[in-house]
Structure formats: C-alpha cells, structure tokens
Write a protein that holds these residues in place. Sequence first.
Motif: not given
Length: 120
Positions: A4-8, A13-14
């Motif tokens: 969903a557009g979130i890379t590793l 960071i999240i």
Amino acid sequence: MSLAGITLDKLVIILLLAAFLIGPERLPLLAEKLGTLVRSLRDMAGGAKDRMREEMGPEFDEVDWKKLDPRQYDPRRIVMDALKDDPEDFSTAAAKASVATVSGLPQRPTGPMRFDDEAT
C-alpha cells in the motif's frame, strides 16, 4: 517490497515512532495483543479454507484459483482487445437477423417508438 505504498524504510520509521509514542511500559502489552490478533486472523482464514474444502469436496483442490484473481483483469487490455475485433459486415448482420426471424424469436419493432402520455 511495497505494501500500500509503504516501503521497508518507511515501516521501520513508523515502528520507531510508535515505540517512542507508546512508551516502553505499554509496548509489550500492545505487541502481545497484536500477536493474538494475527494468530486469530490466521486461524479464521484456515477455518474458512477448511470449511470451503468440506463443502466443495474434492473439487476444491481442482479449482485454479489464479484464474479467478481479479487483479489479472486489465480494463485497458480488455478494451483494446474489443476494439481490435473486426466489426461484422452488413451481410453477416443481415444473415443473423433473418435466422432470428425464422427461429421464432420476437422481432424488433420498426418505425417510431410509441409514446404514452399517461405513463408515469
């Protein structure tokens, strides 16, 4: 890999921000709850698969599930394939119309359509 557009790197960071905001006291409890949630979701998915196998019988293993994946359908390709088809010439369309008339199918009305003033 992107989910969903979130890379590793964004995911790391999240997670670091979440760990900082939640705090070290509540983090183990939330991790335990997350693990319980993931296990229960996995068990539900396995139960649904087992129930499908029960209800469908031996045909369940014969189904090619990849053919039913909606992600394989590209609307652009479908439209392009439809546009590439040669349109029927007039003689073929007329022959089909005469076959429909002979076979007893209802004929399309000719002339202007009737209009009912009292229809709602």
